[in-house]
Design a protein around this motif. Structure first.
Motif, mmCIF file in Angstrom:
data_model
loop_
_atom_site.group_PDB
_atom_site.id
_atom_site.type_symbol
_atom_site.label_atom_id
_atom_site.label_comp_id
_atom_site.label_asym_id
_atom_site.label_seq_id
_atom_site.Cartn_x
_atom_site.Cartn_y
_atom_site.Cartn_z
ATOM 1 N N HIS A 132 0.820 -1.219 0.000
ATOM 2 C CA HIS A 132 0.000 0.000 0.000
ATOM 3 C C HIS A 132 0.851 1.265 0.000
ATOM 4 N N PHE A 133 2.169 1.106 -0.245
ATOM 5 C CA PHE A 133 3.021 2.310 -0.200
ATOM 6 C C PHE A 133 3.435 2.742 -1.602
ATOM 7 N N HIS A 134 2.531 2.573 -2.592
ATOM 8 C CA HIS A 134 2.885 2.928 -3.965
ATOM 9 C C HIS A 134 3.094 4.440 -4.142
ATOM 10 N N GLN A 135 2.420 5.267 -3.349
ATOM 11 C CA GLN A 135 2.609 6.711 -3.503
ATOM 12 C C GLN A 135 4.029 7.115 -3.092
ATOM 13 N N GLU A 136 4.517 6.527 -1.988
ATOM 14 C CA GLU A 136 5.886 6.817 -1.556
ATOM 15 C C GLU A 136 6.893 6.333 -2.602
ATOM 16 N N LEU A 137 6.601 5.166 -3.218
ATOM 17 C CA LEU A 137 7.486 4.644 -4.265
ATOM 18 C C LEU A 137 7.546 5.605 -5.455
ATOM 19 N N LEU A 138 6.402 6.168 -5.823
ATOM 20 C CA LEU A 138 6.374 7.104 -6.951
ATOM 21 C C LEU A 138 7.186 8.356 -6.635
ATOM 22 N N ILE A 139 7.108 8.826 -5.378
ATOM 23 C CA ILE A 139 7.892 10.008 -4.991
ATOM 24 C C ILE A 139 9.383 9.689 -5.073
ATOM 25 N N LEU A 140 9.790 8.495 -4.588
ATOM 26 C CA LEU A 140 11.202 8.114 -4.631
ATOM 27 C C LEU A 140 11.667 7.958 -6.085
ATOM 28 N N PHE A 141 10.825 7.369 -6.929
ATOM 29 C CA PHE A 141 11.178 7.222 -8.345
ATOM 30 C C PHE A 141 11.356 8.603 -8.987
ATOM 31 N N TRP A 142 10.467 9.531 -8.630
ATOM 32 C CA TRP A 142 10.566 10.901 -9.141
ATOM 33 C C TRP A 142 11.908 11.507 -8.733
ATOM 34 N N LYS A 143 12.277 11.351 -7.457
ATOM 35 C CA LYS A 143 13.526 11.946 -6.976
ATOM 36 C C LYS A 143 14.729 11.318 -7.678
ATOM 37 N N PHE A 144 14.664 10.011 -7.920
ATOM 38 C CA PHE A 144 15.750 9.338 -8.635
ATOM 39 C C PHE A 144 15.899 9.927 -10.037
ATOM 40 N N CYS A 145 14.797 10.051 -10.753
ATOM 41 C CA CYS A 145 14.854 10.562 -12.135
ATOM 42 C C CYS A 145 15.306 12.020 -12.160
ATOM 43 N N ASP A 146 14.886 12.796 -11.162
ATOM 44 C CA ASP A 146 15.181 14.226 -11.140
ATOM 45 C C ASP A 146 16.624 14.486 -10.704
ATOM 46 N N PHE A 147 17.122 13.700 -9.748
ATOM 47 C CA PHE A 147 18.449 13.952 -9.183
ATOM 48 C C PHE A 147 19.569 13.186 -9.895
ATOM 49 N N ASN A 148 19.252 12.065 -10.534
ATOM 50 C CA ASN A 148 20.298 11.235 -11.133
ATOM 51 C C ASN A 148 19.978 11.024 -12.617
ATOM 52 N N LYS A 149 20.571 11.870 -13.461
ATOM 53 C CA LYS A 149 20.265 11.795 -14.893
ATOM 54 C C LYS A 149 20.738 10.478 -15.508
ATOM 55 N N LYS A 150 21.784 9.886 -14.935
ATOM 56 C CA LYS A 150 22.236 8.583 -15.451
ATOM 57 C C LYS A 150 21.143 7.537 -15.247
#
Length: 785
Positions: free
Chosen positions: A370-388
């Motif tokens: 049930h923590f898919h919203q937190e996962l989406l936020i973490l995925f967003w931060k990964f894509c935004d902070f780590n271009k590789k």
């Protein structure tokens, strides 16, 4: 019986604290030890036996007693951490202090006068019981710093939260001082190869300490969003600084625990109903701590770290500066670069986000997270902070493993007003991905999965799935999603030059959106509504100019609905017609439902469900307009992106701004490149009711954008193909559309269409507005969970 006596003793101690009018001395260890040294109190009992009203009463009437309680609890944690918790009794004291502080801290934060308490030094600590023995005599650490450093120590305490490497350990204290926590990372994954044996007691203890950490960081929830938004959370800033010697192993442990978690396990049906899964609780807490600690200064997303990674420094003096931001968690995240590490992280995201989509023949037999919203936020931060990482995601079809669950969540939440935040995060992620060419190319892969969604059955690609679901969101979602229409259509515009073959279902959905948005009453409803028409026309132009060969379904749909384009080209702009339309609009009921323009109801549509009581009270920050969160780039002939400069003139008159903002999506065959450099000064949709109410449509406003409608390419296509199709139908007596499609499939418009316009891509641009939105959304999710 023993447990009942334990609760009774603890409750008596709480009552004593609330009823004592005189301050209790800090040296009265017999009194203070009642709260943590006498017994083991379960976390739910601590919350039940220490009521909120009594904490507030002590705060108001005996502030010194509350201050001493907090100080003594932190002091005991420090002592236990220094000793390495060798005995069971000390471990129990740590847990009791942790639970008590977790309970009390929110009531410290809610009072503005108390917020600075943990950042002050306690009088007398530097003489007798300094919390940090290494500190200078005159510079005792603030209570908050001591607490955070101690929790970090305890998270790598052998036999308490990690597996001890030594069998016989006579001097635990010495080991805690010199311990190399990098050897005790909790799980294999990024930067660590060995997976320690599972230990549910360690998982449970880690979870308790992470809950306390999250409570410390939650001070941000008690500040109003407008006050000091530029100031970072001091708790997070200190915890993620170089002062915390465990920063790297802790970041790695949290990330690896999340990405290696498999909720299904061996796949034994209903195993989640038979056994408690302490790992799930740990994963949830680890994930929430991660997304909170990955805070960065508002503005550019880790530009410093990216420069340190990607650009070779030409100035020798720059090499002396620390690479990346002060927040070590953000720094470490931006530096992950090995293929196997990126693959591990992406696989973890995909497995967890796809978990709720799993279907089995036995109902509810598989565990659903049930923590898919937190996962989406973490995925967003990964894509935004780590271009590789972003480029790695888009390098293969693995990106579709992320796309399908995101579309599933968007479709599932579209009618639920309490999940409007989930809709925004999903759309933001897709907007970020759509700015890259590879995303559009990957969408051409056939969609063969059968995920449970109430959408029309179609045979086609992932691009068709995206368009069908976006159409559903726009036509069957609730009214609070209107500000997202710009973003949804921007995503379709960004991918449109790469879509090789749309299905008939998706083509009809796009034509229906144009039909809905181009009705006169909708165009005159708000000053920015015509921008949606510009976006859709740009989609059609991109596909016709760059992917005509495989898109016979879309061409056929355009021919069938040619009257929509003719009506748009002949839209009356005189004042009499405008007033007549506005009068009709007033008489129209339910004008916000777009499907009122279509006689038939949508497949599987259902009305927007009203929000549950109380769910709308938690409000999110307003999201910036599409011009604030995107930056225009032009695709050159070799496929590279060229960023287009924004208009340098800061003071554009209002009427010119509106004109310029509307023109950015037009076909550019007749215009010079000056169009591309215009800023979208008024692209953002007007959310203020008062400003919209004050605005009324007039003839000059309509002429300003109607004269620039990019209809030339489509009109030329209709001019060439409609007579040919009509001739075939008459000559061959055709009534079957498959024959017409076959004709269109082999037709060509080479040399007949205007010169292809340059491809414009609107890339997501980090900004303070979305950073503020993410912060409020993130804490809202954590609070409600």
């Amino acid at each position: 019986m023993g447990n009942a006596d334990t609760k009774l003793h603890f409750r008596k101690a709480v009552i004593q604290l609330t009823t004592k009018t005189q301050p209790v001395e800090a040296t009265d260890n017999v009194f203070w030890d009642q709260f943590w040294a006498e017994c083991s109190i379960a976390v739910q009992d601590v919350f039940a036996l220490v009521p909120a009203a009594e904490i507030r009463a002590v705060r108001e009437e005996s502030p010194s007693n509350l201050a001493t309680l907090c100080y003594k609890a932190v002091e005991r944690l420090v002592q236990c951490a220094d000793s390495g918790c060798p005995s069971e009794k000390e471990r129990q004291i740590v847990l009791n202090c942790t639970r008590l502080l977790t309970r009390i801290l929110p009531y410290i934060f809610e009072d503005a006068d108390w917020r600075g308490f943990f950042w002050s030094t306690i009088p007398g600590t530097k003489k007798s019981g300094s919390l940090d023995e290494d500190a200078d005599e005159n510079e005792a650490r603030p209570l908050a710093e001591s607490l955070l450093l101690t929790v970090a120590d305890l998270l790598f305490c052998p036999d308490f939260t990690v597996q001890s490497h030594k069998k016989n350990n006579p001097d635990a204290s010495e080991e805690m001082r010199s311990i190399d926590s990098c050897e005790y990372i909790w799980e294999a994954g990024v930067g660590f190869a060995q997976s320690p044996p599972p230990n549910y007691i360690h998982d449970r203890n880690r979870t308790e300490l992470l809950k306390l950490l999250l409570t410390c960081f939650s001070e941000a929830m008690y500040l109003s969003p407008s006050s000091e938004t530029q100031v970072l959370n001091p708790w997070v800033s200190f915890f993620c600084s170089a002062e915390n010697r465990h920063a790297l192993p802790l970041f790695t442990s949290l990330l690896n625990v999340v990405c290696s978690y498999d909720p299904v396990g061996y796949g034994i049906p209903y195993n989640h109903l038979l056994f408690s899964d302490y790992r799930e609780q740990l994963v949830e807490q680890a994930l929430q701590v991660l997304i909170v600690t990955l805070e960065h200064e508002t503005g550019s997303a880790v530009s410093a770290a990216l420069q340190a990674l990607d650009s070779s420094s030409s100035n020798p003096s720059e090499e002396l500066e620390p690479a990346g931001p002060d927040n070590l968690f953000v720094n470490y995240l931006s530096r992950i670069h090995r293929e196997e590490d990126l693959s591990f992280v992406l696989r973890g995201f995909a497995q967890l986000l796809n978990n709720p989509l799993i279907q089995t023949y036995l109902p509810r037999s598989t565990k659903k997270i049930h923590f898919h919203q937190e996962l989406l936020i973490l995925f967003w931060k990964f894509c935004d902070f780590n271009k590789k990482f972003l480029f790695f995601v888009l390098k293969s079809s693995d990106v579709l493993e992320m796309l399908v669950p995101i579309l599933f969540y968007l479709n599932d939440a579209r009618a639920d007003q309490s999940r409007v935040g989930l809709m925004h995060i999903g759309v933001f992620i897709l907007l970020l991905l759509s700015g890259e060419r590879n995303f559009g190319v990957r969408l051409n892969k056939p969609y063969t999965l059968r995920v449970p969604m109430d959408i029309p059955v179609f045979t086609g690609t992932h691009a068709d799935l995206l368009i069908v679901i976006f159409h559903k969101i726009i036509t069957c979602g609730h009214q609070r999603l209107h500000p997202l229409f710009d973003c949804l259509l921007t995503i379709i515009v960004n991918i449109s030059p790469y879509l090789k073959s749309l299905s008939m279902v998706a083509a009809n959905k796009l034509l229906h959106l144009l039909e809905a948005f181009s009705t006169p009453w909708y165009l005159l409803s708000a000053p920015q509504n015509h921008n949606l028409v510009f976006f859709l026309l740009e989609v059609f132009n991109n596909i016709i100019q760059y992917q005509f060969d495989g898109n016979f379904n879309l061409v056929y749909a355009i021919i069938r609905k040619r009257n929509v384009f003719h009506q748009l080209a002949n839209l009356p702009t005189d004042e009499a017609s405008i007033q007549k339309t506005l009068q009709k609009k007033k008489n129209k009921s339910g004008i916000s439902r777009l499907n009122s323009t279509d006689g038939e109801s949508m497949e599987g549509s259902r009305p927007a469900a009203p929000a549950e009581p109380g769910t709308l009270k938690a409000t999110l920050e307003a999201t910036p307009g599409i011009d604030k969160i995107t930056e225009k780039s032009q695709v050159s002939e070799d496929g590279t992106m060229i960023a287009l400069p924004r208009s340098s003139s800061p003071a554009t008159p209002p009427h010119r701004g509106a004109i310029n903002g509307a023109s950015d999506t037009e076909s550019n065959s007749e215009r010079d490149s000056e169009v591309f450099t215009r800023s979208q000064t008024s692209r953002s949709r007007i959310s203020s009711v008062s400003s919209t109410a004050a605005w009324t449509a007039n003839s000059g406003w309509m002429l300003s954008w109607k004269s620039r409608l990019p209809l030339q390419t489509i009109m030329r296509l209709l001019q060439v193909l409609v007579p040919q199709v009509e001739k075939i139908c008459i000559d061959k007596g055709l009534t079957d559309e498959s024959e017409i499609l076959k004709f269109l499939q082999h037709g060509t418009l080479v040399g007949l269409l205007p010169v292809p316009h340059p491809i414009l891509i609107r890339k997501y641009q980090a900004n303070s507005g979305t950073a503020m939105w993410f912060r409020t959304y993130m804490w809202g999710v954590i609070y409600l969970r």
